[in-house]
Design a protein around this motif. Structure first.
Motif, PDB file in Angstrom:
ATOM      1  N   HIS A   1     -16.782  -6.902  10.199  1.00  0.00           N
ATOM      2  CA  HIS A   1     -15.681  -7.856  10.132  1.00  0.00           C
ATOM      3  C   HIS A   1     -14.399  -7.165  10.570  1.00  0.00           C
ATOM      4  O   HIS A   1     -14.246  -5.947  10.421  1.00  0.00           O
ATOM      5  N   ALA A   2     -13.494  -7.946  11.133  1.00  0.00           N
ATOM      6  CA  ALA A   2     -12.231  -7.405  11.641  1.00  0.00           C
ATOM      7  C   ALA A   2     -11.159  -7.455  10.557  1.00  0.00           C
ATOM      8  O   ALA A   2     -11.138  -8.366   9.725  1.00  0.00           O
ATOM      9  N   ARG A   3     -10.281  -6.448  10.584  1.00  0.00           N
ATOM     10  CA  ARG A   3      -9.188  -6.381   9.615  1.00  0.00           C
ATOM     11  C   ARG A   3      -7.940  -5.841  10.303  1.00  0.00           C
ATOM     12  O   ARG A   3      -8.017  -4.882  11.073  1.00  0.00           O
ATOM     13  N   ILE A   4      -6.802  -6.475  10.046  1.00  0.00           N
ATOM     14  CA  ILE A   4      -5.532  -6.043  10.636  1.00  0.00           C
ATOM     15  C   ILE A   4      -5.149  -4.653  10.132  1.00  0.00           C
ATOM     16  O   ILE A   4      -5.304  -4.335   8.947  1.00  0.00           O
ATOM     17  N   CYS A   5      -4.655  -3.803  11.041  1.00  0.00           N
ATOM     18  CA  CYS A   5      -4.100  -2.498  10.683  1.00  0.00           C
ATOM     19  C   CYS A   5      -2.574  -2.622  10.735  1.00  0.00           C
ATOM     20  O   CYS A   5      -1.999  -2.624  11.832  1.00  0.00           O
ATOM     21  N   PRO A   6      -1.909  -2.775   9.603  1.00  0.00           N
ATOM     22  CA  PRO A   6      -0.456  -3.010   9.608  1.00  0.00           C
ATOM     23  C   PRO A   6       0.306  -1.871  10.278  1.00  0.00           C
ATOM     24  O   PRO A   6       0.019  -0.700  10.056  1.00  0.00           O
ATOM     25  N   LYS A   7       1.281  -2.234  11.106  1.00  0.00           N
ATOM     26  CA  LYS A   7       2.119  -1.228  11.757  1.00  0.00           C
ATOM     27  C   LYS A   7       3.189  -0.713  10.811  1.00  0.00           C
ATOM     28  O   LYS A   7       3.553   0.462  10.842  1.00  0.00           O
ATOM     29  N   ALA A   8       3.722  -1.622   9.980  1.00  0.00           N
ATOM     30  CA  ALA A   8       4.812  -1.244   9.078  1.00  0.00           C
ATOM     31  C   ALA A   8       4.958  -2.298   7.997  1.00  0.00           C
ATOM     32  O   ALA A   8       4.394  -3.391   8.088  1.00  0.00           O
ATOM     33  N   THR A   9       5.715  -1.961   6.953  1.00  0.00           N
ATOM     34  CA  THR A   9       6.092  -2.910   5.912  1.00  0.00           C
ATOM     35  C   THR A   9       7.599  -3.099   5.977  1.00  0.00           C
ATOM     36  O   THR A   9       8.356  -2.134   5.850  1.00  0.00           O
ATOM     37  N   TYR A  10       8.035  -4.329   6.189  1.00  0.00           N
ATOM     38  CA  TYR A  10       9.467  -4.616   6.303  1.00  0.00           C
ATOM     39  C   TYR A  10      10.072  -4.847   4.924  1.00  0.00           C
ATOM     40  O   TYR A  10       9.569  -5.658   4.146  1.00  0.00           O
ATOM     41  N   THR A  11      11.156  -4.137   4.635  1.00  0.00           N
ATOM     42  CA  THR A  11      11.895  -4.371   3.405  1.00  0.00           C
ATOM     43  C   THR A  11      12.762  -5.621   3.577  1.00  0.00           C
ATOM     44  O   THR A  11      12.911  -6.142   4.691  1.00  0.00           O
ATOM     45  N   LYS A  12      13.317  -6.098   2.484  1.00  0.00           N
ATOM     46  CA  LYS A  12      14.200  -7.265   2.560  1.00  0.00           C
ATOM     47  C   LYS A  12      15.380  -6.977   3.491  1.00  0.00           C
ATOM     48  O   LYS A  12      15.756  -7.810   4.325  1.00  0.00           O
ATOM     49  N   LYS A  13      15.964  -5.778   3.365  1.00  0.00           N
ATOM     50  CA  LYS A  13      17.110  -5.422   4.197  1.00  0.00           C
ATOM     51  C   LYS A  13      16.735  -5.435   5.677  1.00  0.00           C
ATOM     52  O   LYS A  13      17.475  -5.963   6.516  1.00  0.00           O
ATOM     53  N   GLU A  14      15.583  -4.860   6.016  1.00  0.00           N
ATOM     54  CA  GLU A  14      15.141  -4.813   7.409  1.00  0.00           C
ATOM     55  C   GLU A  14      14.830  -6.214   7.934  1.00  0.00           C
ATOM     56  O   GLU A  14      15.115  -6.529   9.091  1.00  0.00           O
ATOM     57  N   PHE A  15      14.257  -7.052   7.061  1.00  0.00           N
ATOM     58  CA  PHE A  15      13.949  -8.417   7.468  1.00  0.00           C
ATOM     59  C   PHE A  15      15.230  -9.198   7.760  1.00  0.00           C
ATOM     60  O   PHE A  15      15.332  -9.905   8.765  1.00  0.00           O
TER      61      PHE A  15
END
Length: 213
Positions: free
Chosen positions: A23-37
C-alpha cells in the motif's frame, strides 16, 4: 512540485505468511506551524499577516465553543466538524441506566467535502521516493557484491542516483548515501550536482585501474 510517497507491506489480517500486498503512504516533506501557515497565506493571498492570524484564532475559538455545545459546523468547501462520545461503563442492556458521568467526550471528526477532495486530487502530482524512516529488510549482500552491481549498472548507464542505488542494493537511504560517499572517498565514483539533483558517475581512473597501468 510533487507529493512524495513510498510503498509499504500490508500486514496479513490472519497473521499468515505468503505473498504480501503493498500500500502507498505519503512521505511528509515538512510540518507547517501556525506561524508558517499564516505567512504562506499572507504571501500568496496578499493579505495582512496580523489580520489572518487574528481571524484564525477567532475561528478556532468559535469552532470550539459551537462543538462543545453539541453543534455540527460546516466550514465551506473544507467540510463538516462534529464530535463523538464514549461510554466508560459497558452494558448491553438498554434499560440499564448509565449515569451522565459515564458518558464522555471522545474526539472531533472532520468529514471532508467532495469538492475539497476533488481539488486536492486534481492538484496532487505523485512521485515515488524512499522514506528515510521506513524499516528495510536485512541486507545479506556484501559491500564488494554491491560494488560489482554498481559497476555493472554504470557500464549501461551514464550515472546513478541515490534512489537508484537504494533499489539496486536494498540498503536504507542513510546506509546507501554513506556507501556512495565511501566510494567517492575511495576514488571509485565522482559526485555531480547538489541536493536532490546529485548523481554519481564512474571515476575514469580508479585506484585499481591505475595499479594495472
Amino acid at each position: 512540485m510533487s507529493a512524495y510517497y513510498d510503498l509499504y507491506e500490508t500486514p496479513s489480517p490472519n497473521g499468515k505468511g505468503g505473498k504480501k500486498s503493498l500500500h502507498a503512504r505519503i512521505c511528509p516533506k515538512a510540518t507547517y506551524t501556525k506561524k508558517e501557515f499564516v505567512e504562506r497565506v499572507a504571501t500568496f493571498q496578499h493579505l495582512p499577516k496580523n489580520i489572518i492570524g487574528a481571524a484564525l484564532d477567532a475561528c478556532i475559538d468559535e469552532l470550539c465553543d459551537l462543538l462543545a455545545n453539541g453543534n455540527i459546523v460546516e466550514l465551506g468547501e473544507l467540510g463538516f466538524f462534529s464530535t463523538s462520545l464514549k461510554c466508560t461503563q459497558e452494558t448491553d442492556d438498554e434499560k440499564k441506566k448509565i449515569r451522565s458521568e459515564s458518558v464522555q467526550f471522545q474526539n472531533v471528526h472532520l468529514r471532508i467535502s467532495s469538492t475539497f477532495r476533488k481539488r486536492i486530487k486534481q492538484a496532487m502530482k505523485l512521485e515515488r521516493t524512499h522514506s528515510p524512516t521506513k524499516k528495510s529488510k536485512k541486507v545479506k549482500t556484501t559491500e564488494e557484491t554491491r560494488k560489482e552491481r554498481l559497476m555493472q549498472f554504470l557500464q549501461k548507464n551514464v550515472c546513478i542516483t541515490k534512489s537508484e542505488y537504494i533499489q539496486l542494493t536494498g540498503l536504507t537511504r542513510h546506509a546507501a548515501i554513506d556507501e556512495l560517499n565511501g566510494f567517492v572517498r575511495q576514488g571509485i565514483l565522482r559526485r555531480r550536482g547538489i541536493s536532490r539533483s546529485t548523481v554519481y558517475i564512474r571515476q575514469e581512473d580508479t585506484p585499481e585501474e591505475k595499479s594495472r597501468l
